[in-house]
Scaffold this motif. Sequence first.
Motif, PDB file in Angstrom:
ATOM      1  N   TYR A 157       0.833  -1.255   0.032  1.00 44.91           N
ATOM      2  CA  TYR A 157      -0.112   0.049   0.028  1.00 44.91           C
ATOM      3  C   TYR A 157       1.088   0.973  -0.100  1.00 44.91           C
ATOM      4  CZ  TYR A 157      -2.960   3.550   2.041  1.00 44.91           C
ATOM      5  OH  TYR A 157      -3.677   4.661   2.227  1.00 44.91           O
ATOM      6  N   THR A 197       1.064   3.644  -3.375  1.00 42.81           N
ATOM      7  CA  THR A 197       0.706   5.376  -2.962  1.00 42.81           C
ATOM      8  C   THR A 197       1.694   6.312  -3.149  1.00 42.81           C
ATOM      9  OG1 THR A 197       0.559   4.769  -0.814  1.00 42.81           O
ATOM     10  CG2 THR A 197      -1.409   4.353  -2.164  1.00 42.81           C
ATOM     11  N   VAL A 220      -9.032   3.897   1.775  1.00 42.33           N
ATOM     12  CA  VAL A 220      -8.167   3.605   0.686  1.00 42.33           C
ATOM     13  C   VAL A 220      -9.104   4.024  -0.629  1.00 42.33           C
ATOM     14  CG1 VAL A 220      -7.270   1.980  -0.492  1.00 42.33           C
ATOM     15  CG2 VAL A 220      -6.882   2.261   1.847  1.00 42.33           C
ATOM     16  N   ARG A 265      -8.332   6.531  -3.243  1.00 41.14           N
ATOM     17  CA  ARG A 265      -7.960   6.125  -4.715  1.00 41.14           C
ATOM     18  C   ARG A 265      -8.642   6.814  -5.649  1.00 41.14           C
ATOM     19  NH1 ARG A 265      -8.831  -0.062  -5.218  1.00 41.14           N
ATOM     20  NH2 ARG A 265      -7.065  -0.059  -3.645  1.00 41.14           N
ATOM     21  N   SER A 281      -7.305  10.565  -5.986  1.00 40.23           N
ATOM     22  CA  SER A 281      -5.654  10.498  -6.478  1.00 40.23           C
ATOM     23  C   SER A 281      -5.573  10.856  -7.693  1.00 40.23           C
ATOM     24  CB  SER A 281      -4.972   8.943  -6.437  1.00 40.23           C
ATOM     25  OG  SER A 281      -5.634   8.126  -7.304  1.00 40.23           O
ATOM     26  N   GLY A 322      -6.552   8.180 -10.369  1.00 41.36           N
ATOM     27  CA  GLY A 322      -8.059   8.070 -10.328  1.00 41.36           C
ATOM     28  C   GLY A 322      -8.851   9.006 -11.117  1.00 41.36           C
TER      29      GLY A 322
END
Length: 371
Positions: A122, A126, A343, A347, A350, A353
């Motif tokens: 993770y 990220t 998360v 996501r 982001s 995304g």
Amino acid sequence: MQTDTKTDTKTGWQKIWHILSKVIDYLVPIGISVLLIVWLFGKVKFHDVMDIIQKECNFWWVIVMMIITTLSHITRGVRWGIQLRGAGVPRMTVTKESVSIFGAYALNLVFPRLGEVWRCVYISRTERVKLSTVVGTDIGDRGSDAVVVVLLTVLCLIVAHPALTAFLDKYQVGRDISRVIDDKLVWLGIAAAIGAFWAVCHYLRRYSWIKRMDNTLEQVWQGFKVLFTMKGRGWYVVLTIGIWTCYFMETYVMFQAFPFTRELVHTPGFAWGLIPGLVVFIFGSYSMAIPSNGGLGPWNLAVMFALSLYGIGDTEGASFSMVMWSCQAAWLVVLGLFSAGYVMVNRKNSPLGQYKRKMSNSQKALKDENS
């Protein structure tokens, strides 16, 4: 053609071995948990355990225990953040640091060590850093915990010497442990295994698989050694003390939840229950080395065994361990769900995304125009 056949056969065996190893990794912990729980309830009557829980447990203290559990995970996340920054990972929010721990402990309830893998992947994805570096910080994180466990064990041996001596003398497992510790061949075998590993890495280093392993270990070491070079080492020590104080207080607070453990707090010579609390805590900590689902089975038996050193029966010990484990596990699931939601939301927000949504909307608009 013959070479291709051999290669295909080798690949087939590798796939089979990979599948078998995964099955073993998943089934063995589940099997251990099931067998130990079955054995546990073979020693006590389930009805009696539930009767004690319903009539004697003060669940307000259980709530306090769960609050302390949350605080310990947040503290662990902040401490890991110090290591990660020392390894070159950008500063993260406290929420993200905490979420990485919430999710890890929740997943460990499903399969042992799965949570450690998840939190490393993770952070690696990220924050866009090498996975091996993040793994190195995780090893450093657990390595510092191992040091604390050793120090607490030494403290336990000093302050709880009578109870531990009784354990070593009275019970067969205690006598077995004493015999193993005193056996020089065991220590010679450990030294020989370490020497053999070093020899393989040193004298066979020209082989490609050794080079790959050496490179991986070097990257892991880069993540581990930040413990000694990073900024904020003082805060790291303070947070480490905070984490393990929380862990101990989880057990100590639970002593107040039942009348039979509450008596240990008021018994003269037990330092307000701190000494039996330390013994129960240490036994439970070492049981976590046994692969099981979140400690289910080994941890319960270890806690029962430690309480029995202070005259608490199996039924009462089973009640204590089952309430503490099950309520803590349920709370970890709640924290894990929060972690999963965090998360998913982040996501979507982001840059990647947002780019995917933009492309999807563009493709949808183009499709509508063509139609």
